[in-house]
Design an enzyme around this catalytic site. Sequence first.
Site, PDB file in Angstrom:
ATOM      1  N   HIS A 149       1.962  62.442 120.494  1.00 49.24           N
ATOM      2  CA  HIS A 149       1.414  63.752 120.158  1.00 49.24           C
ATOM      3  C   HIS A 149       2.486  64.737 119.684  1.00 49.24           C
ATOM      4  O   HIS A 149       2.382  65.346 118.611  1.00 49.24           O
ATOM      5  CB  HIS A 149       0.669  64.299 121.384  1.00 49.24           C
ATOM      6  N   ARG A 162      -7.226  66.635 110.716  1.00 50.69           N
ATOM      7  CA  ARG A 162      -7.625  66.237 112.078  1.00 50.69           C
ATOM      8  C   ARG A 162      -8.398  67.416 112.663  1.00 50.69           C
ATOM      9  O   ARG A 162      -7.795  68.363 113.175  1.00 50.69           O
ATOM     10  CB  ARG A 162      -6.398  65.919 112.920  1.00 50.69           C
ATOM     11  N   ARG A 171      46.402  52.277  96.859  1.00 51.67           N
ATOM     12  CA  ARG A 171      45.150  52.919  97.282  1.00 51.67           C
ATOM     13  C   ARG A 171      44.036  51.884  97.376  1.00 51.67           C
ATOM     14  O   ARG A 171      44.024  50.918  96.604  1.00 51.67           O
ATOM     15  CB  ARG A 171      44.696  53.940  96.236  1.00 51.67           C
ATOM     16  N   GLU A 218      -8.394  51.796 111.585  1.00 53.61           N
ATOM     17  CA  GLU A 218      -7.381  51.968 112.626  1.00 53.61           C
ATOM     18  C   GLU A 218      -7.433  50.852 113.648  1.00 53.61           C
ATOM     19  O   GLU A 218      -6.602  50.795 114.550  1.00 53.61           O
ATOM     20  CB  GLU A 218      -7.608  53.290 113.365  1.00 53.61           C
ATOM     21  N   ARG A 257     -11.519  64.436 108.684  1.00 54.33           N
ATOM     22  CA  ARG A 257     -11.850  63.400 109.660  1.00 54.33           C
ATOM     23  C   ARG A 257     -12.719  64.009 110.749  1.00 54.33           C
ATOM     24  O   ARG A 257     -12.376  65.046 111.311  1.00 54.33           O
ATOM     25  CB  ARG A 257     -10.584  62.842 110.280  1.00 54.33           C
ATOM     26  N   GLY A 309      -5.257  54.254 109.105  1.00 53.01           N
ATOM     27  CA  GLY A 309      -4.562  55.073 110.105  1.00 53.01           C
ATOM     28  C   GLY A 309      -3.556  54.162 110.793  1.00 53.01           C
ATOM     29  O   GLY A 309      -3.846  53.506 111.795  1.00 53.01           O
ATOM     30  N   THR A 310      -2.364  54.117 110.227  1.00 56.40           N
ATOM     31  CA  THR A 310      -1.406  53.104 110.690  1.00 56.40           C
ATOM     32  C   THR A 310      -0.806  53.429 112.061  1.00 56.40           C
ATOM     33  O   THR A 310      -0.165  52.569 112.654  1.00 56.40           O
ATOM     34  CB  THR A 310      -0.284  52.916 109.649  1.00 56.40           C
ATOM     35  N   ASN A 311      -1.019  54.654 112.541  1.00 57.35           N
ATOM     36  CA  ASN A 311      -0.526  54.943 113.904  1.00 57.35           C
ATOM     37  C   ASN A 311      -1.321  54.120 114.913  1.00 57.35           C
ATOM     38  O   ASN A 311      -0.790  53.352 115.704  1.00 57.35           O
ATOM     39  CB  ASN A 311      -0.683  56.428 114.257  1.00 57.35           C
ATOM     40  N   ASP A 312      -2.647  54.306 114.865  1.00 58.38           N
ATOM     41  CA  ASP A 312      -3.490  53.552 115.793  1.00 58.38           C
ATOM     42  C   ASP A 312      -3.488  52.065 115.449  1.00 58.38           C
ATOM     43  O   ASP A 312      -3.530  51.219 116.333  1.00 58.38           O
ATOM     44  CB  ASP A 312      -4.921  54.105 115.772  1.00 58.38           C
ATOM     45  N   CYS A 368      -2.876  57.102 105.873  1.00 55.18           N
ATOM     46  CA  CYS A 368      -2.701  58.482 106.340  1.00 55.18           C
ATOM     47  C   CYS A 368      -1.987  58.533 107.681  1.00 55.18           C
ATOM     48  O   CYS A 368      -1.859  59.591 108.279  1.00 55.18           O
ATOM     49  CB  CYS A 368      -4.023  59.217 106.401  1.00 55.18           C
TER      50      CYS A 368
HETATM   51  C1  PEP Z   1      -3.612  57.142 112.749  1.00 46.92           C
HETATM   52  O1  PEP Z   1      -4.036  56.625 113.783  1.00 46.92           O
HETATM   53  O2  PEP Z   1      -2.832  56.555 111.984  1.00 46.92           O
HETATM   54  C2  PEP Z   1      -3.980  58.514 112.394  1.00 46.92           C
HETATM   55  C3  PEP Z   1      -3.613  59.039 111.250  1.00 46.92           C
HETATM   56  O3  PEP Z   1      -4.713  59.220 113.284  1.00 46.92           O
HETATM   57  P1  PEP Z   1      -4.116  59.918 114.600  1.00 46.92           P
HETATM   58  O4  PEP Z   1      -2.641  59.928 114.491  1.00 46.92           O
HETATM   59  O5  PEP Z   1      -4.717  61.274 114.627  1.00 46.92           O
HETATM   60  O6  PEP Z   1      -4.644  59.049 115.682  1.00 46.92           O
HETATM   61 MG    MG Z   2      -5.730  57.489 114.732  1.00 50.97          MG
END
Ligand code: PEP
Ligand code: MG
Length: 871
Positions: free
Chosen positions: A434, A541, A88, A724, A597, A745-748, A810
């Site tokens: 989005h 938001r 095995r 951001e 925000r 805001g780590t997305n932007d 966030c």
């Molecule tokens: C971001 O930009 O990280 C954020 C939290 O804001 P949004 O996604 O609404 O732009």
């Molecule tokens: Mg943002």
Amino acid sequence: MLREGRIAAVQQEPMAMDFTEATMTAKIAAATHGWRAKCLQRLIRLEMPVPHTVALPFSTVRAIAAGKKLNNTGLLALFGSGALVSVRPSPENPAWGGPATVLNVGLNAERHAQLTQSHGQAAADAMYLRFVQGYAVNVARLDPDMFASPAPKAEALAEALRRYEDEMDEPFPQDPGRQLSEVLRSMARAWEGTSARLLRQAKGAPDGAGLGLIVQEMAQGFGQGLSGAGVIQFVDPLLGLPQITGRYLSQSQGRDALRRTEAIYLTRDKRGASLEEAAPDIFADLLRYGAICRKGLREEMQIEFTIEDGNLAVIDAVRVPRSARANLRIAVALANDGVISEEEAVMRVEPRSLAELLHMQVDPRGPRDVLVKGIAASPGAATGVLVFSSTEAQTLAARGESCILVKRETAPEDIRGMHSAAGVLTERGGMTSHAAVIARGLGLPCIVGASDLRIDARLGLLTTPDGRKFREGERITVDGTTGEALAGVVDMLPPGQDDSFQTLLGWADRVRDIGIRANADTPSDARTARAFKAEGIGLCRTEHMFFDADRLVVMREMIFADTAQDRAAALALLLPMQRADFTELFSIMQGQPVCIRLFDPPLHEFLPQSREGLRDLAEALDKPLSDVTRRAEALSEVNPMLGMRGVRLGVVLPEIYDMQARAIFEATVEAARQGSPVVPEIMIPLVSARREVELVKTRIDQLAAAVRTQTGASFDYKLGVMVETPRAALRAGEIAQHAAFLSFGTNDLTQMTYGLSRDDAGRFMNTYVRQGVFTEDPFHILDVEGVGELLLIGAERGRKTRGDLTLSVCGEHGGNPESIDFCRQAGFDYVSCSPYRVPQARLAAAHLALRGRNLRAEAAGRPQQSSAAAE
Ligand code: PEP
Ligand code: MG
């Protein structure tokens, strides 16, 4: 034939293979001999009747794979003359798989004749046939179909031997030494093969992962008296509840009992015969062994056993394979019974596996007809009829029908449609576009960036990459956990959060050392956040509050206002609505922090996109269509993410922020009056310069003073900045002069650091990751090198100015275990993520804290406990 359990560790001298027969105290470890070797040794220590077992370490198996000729005489001698053995695999981690087990090694014509005498013709044939089949397929690599045989008959055996000879141009090997050498060699080499390597690496195995091999004396499931083989486990693998399951098959070997219909039940059963009735003493022994295993191995085990002439042997035990839900329940039960500690229970549940408990899942056992694969943007699964517009989604939802919203991409005006849909599928987009962000917030299964799809919304037609066409009204399934859209209706597994879920997360909270908040925009989000025990709202938001039909009209009036007076009139209508929004949020959150925000998106996102929509708007505003169209065109931006949005709107059209600030303060007064006092946190988005903060802060401070005077109430609030833009991170030192907190805001910030649009990146992200340009999609896993450096710079410069500055993340990364690790190490106060990701974040944070603690303990020389069965 069974001897008392003994285990021999094969010494690491590959050429001679000198064996030192060892006892329970043999030096065997998962890291050198593999998990199965370690597990079998533990069974022996627990005094289970384990047949004589020999473990070959990784080094020996590596030497075999490298072509070293091995002298097996010593190894075979260890088992006595004429013994049959099984081989095995034993990798370090059971999840890494390994080559197939081979049974009855050592069988040849002579042994077959003896077995015919001692065990009868049928048993001898069955054993020999099994070995010939195993050897032909796994060692000689012959076609399995050629050796598949429905019944172990004498003819089947003769046929298999003949086929072997035909294919290999030589008779079936008769020398047990050669048989064993060949089996070991083929298993060792199979482990080194490219596909096996890739497969185990996908399961987390390191490059040099080794394979151990177990050679064990066969405990036969054949004999004149009660003989057979079976498998028993003590928990239900899907739910994790106590339940004895398994099967036993008379006159059989291995796991045949699980495959053949003649197998009988283990416990007494109305449907048929059972081992409990046939052999109550043996059944009682099995129960006893199960209990000993659970305690001794500190795990729920599945035990493989054989009975030979009434003698029970435990030949193997593996961790019960289980669903995520069962795993969690088992961990909690073991801790509740004092078998493991609460902290170990926490560590045994993988944070990402919680998604399975929060959402519907496609039943992995069912068929999957995959239409297209995209980015798995929000976990869970849903089936519904295809719709191509938000309006249609709302219409169907009103009729109580489940639907899947399919769009090229979604826009803020689709929020209501998304609320109405059971799942979402988009052609464009990435992890922070989005559709992805909103779906995660709603707990809605979602796939984005399925760029191989063709969507014709006008014709109500979806065309898959292989040319299949699906029309509006047809049913499809969105599997947001895997990113696959499936044809039709599929079987689902329901979500399941029970007491064990709450208990485990409670234990996790006791040890974690970073705060977890939720991103929540609506009362329903806030309720979900509270249900998942978020410690407040880290990002509300506010623009999402303006998409209800009645508000949208007023919002558009405000956008189209020709004069300051008209704008003020529209804002005056929005004020009470916003006040009511905030009052409700404060009341739901009961004094927990709520970070609001201020308005962020560009105004054109609130305008209708179609010509009919613009006509309706012209009618509602009582303006000529040409005026409305001209205005809409003037507001629209090619890249809406870098234009008139965020604080730029606050500076250019300050009345909007004035209205929001007033609504927040009035709601604060109201909440206090209703018994939910709160210190609201107001956050300014998309800041890039200190002066922006100064301008907004001056007006907000004035508004606070005005509301205090008007209401006679006193209240506090905190003003903070959303980091951001790269510039905000670099200038955090001066920005912090006016900010009580910085939330990244780590997305932007990712979008702007890379110069990548969060909506378009999905189109080429796969190629980029495949070619190693990016190790991961940076919108999904925080880029610690680039974006991370900006976070560190911002944190350090901000805290230099203000020692008590609150720091958080966030963006969507906030819920990822890797990002939480980064934030924790950087001394952040909390992370904030979609409500449905809060449980995962709480657990991940606990894992990090415990791991940190274990590392410190190790450094101080204190030993750590770990799962015995997995070691
Ligand atoms: C971001 O930009 O990280 C954020 C939290 O804001 P949004 O996604 O609404 O732009
Ligand atoms: Mg943002």
